[in-house]
Design a protein around this motif. Structure first.
Motif, PDB file in Angstrom:
ATOM      1  N   VAL A   1     -10.790  -1.024  -2.118  1.00  0.00           N
ATOM      2  CA  VAL A   1     -11.152   0.225  -1.437  1.00  0.00           C
ATOM      3  C   VAL A   1      -9.999   1.223  -1.500  1.00  0.00           C
ATOM      4  O   VAL A   1     -10.181   2.401  -1.844  1.00  0.00           O
ATOM      5  CB  VAL A   1     -11.547  -0.042   0.023  1.00  0.00           C
ATOM      6  CG1 VAL A   1     -11.774   1.269   0.767  1.00  0.00           C
ATOM      7  CG2 VAL A   1     -12.810  -0.902   0.090  1.00  0.00           C
ATOM      8  N   THR A   2      -8.793   0.757  -1.191  1.00  0.00           N
ATOM      9  CA  THR A   2      -7.634   1.642  -1.232  1.00  0.00           C
ATOM     10  C   THR A   2      -7.375   2.132  -2.649  1.00  0.00           C
ATOM     11  O   THR A   2      -7.040   3.305  -2.860  1.00  0.00           O
ATOM     12  CB  THR A   2      -6.385   0.920  -0.700  1.00  0.00           C
ATOM     13  OG1 THR A   2      -6.660   0.399   0.598  1.00  0.00           O
ATOM     14  CG2 THR A   2      -5.197   1.868  -0.613  1.00  0.00           C
TER      15      THR A   2
ATOM     16  N   GLY B   1       0.821  -1.200   0.000  1.00  0.00           N
ATOM     17  CA  GLY B   1       0.000   0.000   0.000  1.00  0.00           C
ATOM     18  C   GLY B   1       0.856   1.251   0.000  1.00  0.00           C
ATOM     19  O   GLY B   1       0.562   2.223  -0.704  1.00  0.00           O
ATOM     20  N   PHE B   2       1.923   1.235   0.788  1.00  0.00           N
ATOM     21  CA  PHE B   2       2.852   2.369   0.818  1.00  0.00           C
ATOM     22  C   PHE B   2       3.427   2.618  -0.571  1.00  0.00           C
ATOM     23  O   PHE B   2       3.478   3.768  -1.042  1.00  0.00           O
ATOM     24  CB  PHE B   2       3.978   2.076   1.809  1.00  0.00           C
ATOM     25  CG  PHE B   2       4.942   3.205   2.013  1.00  0.00           C
ATOM     26  CD1 PHE B   2       4.716   4.165   2.980  1.00  0.00           C
ATOM     27  CD2 PHE B   2       6.089   3.302   1.239  1.00  0.00           C
ATOM     28  CE1 PHE B   2       5.604   5.211   3.171  1.00  0.00           C
ATOM     29  CE2 PHE B   2       6.980   4.346   1.412  1.00  0.00           C
ATOM     30  CZ  PHE B   2       6.740   5.302   2.389  1.00  0.00           C
ATOM     31  N   LEU B   3       3.839   1.551  -1.245  1.00  0.00           N
ATOM     32  CA  LEU B   3       4.389   1.687  -2.593  1.00  0.00           C
ATOM     33  C   LEU B   3       3.347   2.224  -3.565  1.00  0.00           C
ATOM     34  O   LEU B   3       3.623   3.136  -4.353  1.00  0.00           O
ATOM     35  CB  LEU B   3       4.911   0.335  -3.080  1.00  0.00           C
ATOM     36  CG  LEU B   3       5.443   0.286  -4.517  1.00  0.00           C
ATOM     37  CD1 LEU B   3       6.610   1.249  -4.699  1.00  0.00           C
ATOM     38  CD2 LEU B   3       5.866  -1.147  -4.878  1.00  0.00           C
ATOM     39  N   GLY B   4       2.125   1.683  -3.503  1.00  0.00           N
ATOM     40  CA  GLY B   4       1.070   2.132  -4.405  1.00  0.00           C
ATOM     41  C   GLY B   4       0.700   3.587  -4.188  1.00  0.00           C
ATOM     42  O   GLY B   4       0.501   4.343  -5.155  1.00  0.00           O
ATOM     43  N   ILE B   5       0.615   4.005  -2.936  1.00  0.00           N
ATOM     44  CA  ILE B   5       0.281   5.396  -2.622  1.00  0.00           C
ATOM     45  C   ILE B   5       1.401   6.328  -3.078  1.00  0.00           C
ATOM     46  O   ILE B   5       1.146   7.406  -3.635  1.00  0.00           O
ATOM     47  CB  ILE B   5       0.011   5.556  -1.113  1.00  0.00           C
ATOM     48  CG1 ILE B   5      -1.250   4.776  -0.726  1.00  0.00           C
ATOM     49  CG2 ILE B   5      -0.139   7.027  -0.732  1.00  0.00           C
ATOM     50  CD1 ILE B   5      -1.413   4.577   0.772  1.00  0.00           C
ATOM     51  N   TRP B   6       2.630   5.915  -2.861  1.00  0.00           N
ATOM     52  CA  TRP B   6       3.777   6.725  -3.305  1.00  0.00           C
ATOM     53  C   TRP B   6       3.781   6.891  -4.819  1.00  0.00           C
ATOM     54  O   TRP B   6       3.981   8.004  -5.331  1.00  0.00           O
ATOM     55  CB  TRP B   6       5.073   6.078  -2.845  1.00  0.00           C
ATOM     56  CG  TRP B   6       6.301   6.770  -3.368  1.00  0.00           C
ATOM     57  CD1 TRP B   6       6.742   8.013  -3.044  1.00  0.00           C
ATOM     58  CD2 TRP B   6       7.229   6.250  -4.323  1.00  0.00           C
ATOM     59  NE1 TRP B   6       7.901   8.309  -3.745  1.00  0.00           N
ATOM     60  CE2 TRP B   6       8.217   7.247  -4.525  1.00  0.00           C
ATOM     61  CE3 TRP B   6       7.335   5.033  -5.013  1.00  0.00           C
ATOM     62  CZ2 TRP B   6       9.284   7.061  -5.400  1.00  0.00           C
ATOM     63  CZ3 TRP B   6       8.397   4.855  -5.888  1.00  0.00           C
ATOM     64  CH2 TRP B   6       9.362   5.860  -6.075  1.00  0.00           C
ATOM     65  N   LEU B   7       3.526   5.827  -5.553  1.00  0.00           N
ATOM     66  CA  LEU B   7       3.488   5.914  -7.016  1.00  0.00           C
ATOM     67  C   LEU B   7       2.352   6.819  -7.488  1.00  0.00           C
ATOM     68  O   LEU B   7       2.531   7.614  -8.418  1.00  0.00           O
ATOM     69  CB  LEU B   7       3.336   4.514  -7.622  1.00  0.00           C
ATOM     70  CG  LEU B   7       4.550   3.582  -7.490  1.00  0.00           C
ATOM     71  CD1 LEU B   7       4.186   2.179  -7.955  1.00  0.00           C
ATOM     72  CD2 LEU B   7       5.735   4.121  -8.287  1.00  0.00           C
TER      73      LEU B   7
ATOM     74  N   LEU C   1      -5.868   6.779   3.114  1.00  0.00           N
ATOM     75  CA  LEU C   1      -5.394   5.752   2.182  1.00  0.00           C
ATOM     76  C   LEU C   1      -4.530   4.721   2.905  1.00  0.00           C
ATOM     77  O   LEU C   1      -4.660   3.512   2.670  1.00  0.00           O
ATOM     78  CB  LEU C   1      -4.590   6.402   1.049  1.00  0.00           C
ATOM     79  CG  LEU C   1      -5.272   7.547   0.295  1.00  0.00           C
ATOM     80  CD1 LEU C   1      -4.364   8.052  -0.823  1.00  0.00           C
ATOM     81  CD2 LEU C   1      -6.619   7.118  -0.261  1.00  0.00           C
ATOM     82  N   GLY C   2      -3.651   5.205   3.769  1.00  0.00           N
ATOM     83  CA  GLY C   2      -2.824   4.282   4.529  1.00  0.00           C
ATOM     84  C   GLY C   2      -3.643   3.407   5.455  1.00  0.00           C
ATOM     85  O   GLY C   2      -3.392   2.199   5.580  1.00  0.00           O
ATOM     86  N   TRP C   3      -4.630   4.008   6.096  1.00  0.00           N
ATOM     87  CA  TRP C   3      -5.514   3.255   6.988  1.00  0.00           C
ATOM     88  C   TRP C   3      -6.269   2.180   6.201  1.00  0.00           C
ATOM     89  O   TRP C   3      -6.363   1.030   6.637  1.00  0.00           O
ATOM     90  CB  TRP C   3      -6.502   4.222   7.639  1.00  0.00           C
ATOM     91  CG  TRP C   3      -7.180   3.718   8.875  1.00  0.00           C
ATOM     92  CD1 TRP C   3      -8.083   2.680   8.948  1.00  0.00           C
ATOM     93  CD2 TRP C   3      -7.029   4.206  10.213  1.00  0.00           C
ATOM     94  NE1 TRP C   3      -8.505   2.505  10.242  1.00  0.00           N
ATOM     95  CE2 TRP C   3      -7.871   3.428  11.046  1.00  0.00           C
ATOM     96  CE3 TRP C   3      -6.290   5.230  10.778  1.00  0.00           C
ATOM     97  CZ2 TRP C   3      -7.971   3.648  12.412  1.00  0.00           C
ATOM     98  CZ3 TRP C   3      -6.392   5.447  12.152  1.00  0.00           C
ATOM     99  CH2 TRP C   3      -7.218   4.663  12.951  1.00  0.00           C
ATOM    100  N   ALA C   4      -6.764   2.563   5.034  1.00  0.00           N
ATOM    101  CA  ALA C   4      -7.525   1.623   4.204  1.00  0.00           C
ATOM    102  C   ALA C   4      -6.664   0.467   3.736  1.00  0.00           C
ATOM    103  O   ALA C   4      -7.146  -0.662   3.586  1.00  0.00           O
ATOM    104  CB  ALA C   4      -8.122   2.359   3.000  1.00  0.00           C
ATOM    105  N   ALA C   5      -5.380   0.722   3.501  1.00  0.00           N
ATOM    106  CA  ALA C   5      -4.504  -0.326   2.982  1.00  0.00           C
ATOM    107  C   ALA C   5      -4.395  -1.506   3.930  1.00  0.00           C
ATOM    108  O   ALA C   5      -4.316  -2.662   3.501  1.00  0.00           O
ATOM    109  CB  ALA C   5      -3.123   0.251   2.691  1.00  0.00           C
ATOM    110  N   VAL C   6      -4.393  -1.237   5.239  1.00  0.00           N
ATOM    111  CA  VAL C   6      -4.200  -2.330   6.196  1.00  0.00           C
ATOM    112  C   VAL C   6      -5.503  -2.834   6.810  1.00  0.00           C
ATOM    113  O   VAL C   6      -5.516  -3.888   7.459  1.00  0.00           O
ATOM    114  CB  VAL C   6      -3.228  -1.917   7.322  1.00  0.00           C
ATOM    115  CG1 VAL C   6      -1.849  -1.638   6.756  1.00  0.00           C
ATOM    116  CG2 VAL C   6      -3.745  -0.700   8.074  1.00  0.00           C
ATOM    117  N   THR C   7      -6.609  -2.101   6.629  1.00  0.00           N
ATOM    118  CA  THR C   7      -7.874  -2.536   7.226  1.00  0.00           C
ATOM    119  C   THR C   7      -8.960  -2.840   6.207  1.00  0.00           C
ATOM    120  O   THR C   7      -9.886  -3.600   6.521  1.00  0.00           O
ATOM    121  CB  THR C   7      -8.428  -1.457   8.180  1.00  0.00           C
ATOM    122  OG1 THR C   7      -8.815  -0.301   7.420  1.00  0.00           O
ATOM    123  CG2 THR C   7      -7.392  -1.059   9.225  1.00  0.00           C
ATOM    124  N   GLY C   8      -8.877  -2.234   5.015  1.00  0.00           N
ATOM    125  CA  GLY C   8      -9.960  -2.379   4.060  1.00  0.00           C
ATOM    126  C   GLY C   8     -11.201  -1.600   4.445  1.00  0.00           C
ATOM    127  O   GLY C   8     -12.245  -1.747   3.820  1.00  0.00           O
TER     128      GLY C   8
END
Length: 309
Positions: free
Chosen positions: A116-117, A50-56, A157-164
């Motif tokens: 979701v993310t 998720g971190f990588l996807g958000i950064w891109l 976005l970060g929250w969604a990445a780990v919880t959905g």
């Protein structure tokens, strides 16, 4: 090899790395706060990807912003050096670069994180790179207020990445972090706009100091800074953080209020730029306090971490 390095630096500059670094840091904090204890294997994998996807995605949005704002950037001293403006890269290269980053981001988020993310990240990208850049920036002096919502979403976005985003608790607590960045954006950016108001006027961008004057903008900065300090108390009131974060937030907020008050009658013209620079330090430090408070929770119950949740 030297030509390759030169080209790499140009494309790296297209991503606005310093801006994106702050974005992904707040997304990272959102990820950590979403997990009550240590992450399990799935959460860790989703967090890293998720971190990588958000950064891109953030990098793609920055490149699109520079593509669409090339005319404006060429007229402003702050941005006249950018690679597209000086001809180091061509518009079609920037477009292809941005599309590749966007495709890679969406593929990672959809295939290996969660839909979701991916949807939230794509909406944020469009909100900043298209709605703000193409329309709001040129249409209204409230551009940074309305458009700031897209730039405030990284913790969500970060929250969604780990919880959905499985329940109302996820939405409620992550949106508290979004609110903080949303309210922080106007005083942060208007301080810069005061210092660069002649550039914005020359580029025909209706920033608040251009349309309503510097004095009015200074009062608006103070007003939003007061709102910001109040907003930073909400994570404690809703049990997301504890007293360690509260102490840090109050100290940082008091300093920001001092800058905003002093800006009403500044000692020199450069004071607006010092206020702008402090606002960056402020947000980084505030989210760092959130992070440390969360990690101290198991060690100092009642002082740090979730106390009411």
């Amino acid at each position: 090899m030297s030509a390759w390095r030169f080209s790499f630096r140009d494309y790296w500059d297209l991503t606005k790395p310093r801006v994106v670094a702050l974005i992904v840091f707040t997304a990272f904090v959102g990820m950590i706060l979403a997990i009550p204890g240590l992450p399990d294997a799935t959460q860790l994998r989703h967090g890293l990807l998720g971190f990588l996807g958000i950064w891109l995605a953030a990098s793609a949005a920055a490149a699109i912003n520079q593509l669409l704002d090339a005319r404006i950037d060429a007229q402003m001293a702050r941005t006249a050096w950018r690679p597209l403006v000086v001809g180091k890269v061509k518009p079609w290269q920037v477009l292809v670069f941005a599309l590749v980053l966007t495709a890679a981001s969406m593929a990672i988020l959809v295939l290996w994180v969660n839909v979701v993310t991916a949807v939230l990240t794509f909406c944020s990208l469009i909100g900043y790179a298209v709605i703000y850049t193409v329309y709001l920036k040129r249409a209204t002096p409230q551009n940074i207020v309305i458009g700031g919502l897209a730039g405030a979403t990284p913790p969500l976005l970060g929250w969604a990445a780990v919880t959905g985003m499985q329940g109302p608790w996820d939405w409620g607590h992550s949106l508290l972090l979004v609110l903080i960045i949303f309210v922080w954006t106007p005083p942060h950016f208007w301080a810069l706009a005061i210092f660069r108001r002649e550039d914005y006027a020359k580029a025909l961008i209706p920033m608040l100091p251009v349309t309503h004057g510097v004095v009015y903008t200074r009062w608006q900065i103070l007003f939003y800074t007061v709102l910001l300090v109040e907003a930073t108390l909400l994570p404690v009131l809703f049990g997301l953080s504890g007293l360690f974060y509260l102490g840090g937030a109050l100290v940082l907020g008091a300093r920001f209020l001092w800058y905003a008050w002093k800006l009403l009658d500044p000692p020199d013209e450069f004071f607006a730029m010092r206020t702008f620079r402090y606002s960056i330090v402020y947000l980084m430090a505030l989210f760092a306090f959130l992070l440390v408070d969360h990690w101290l929770g198991p060690l100092l119950p009642g002082i740090a971490g979730r106390r009411l949740g």
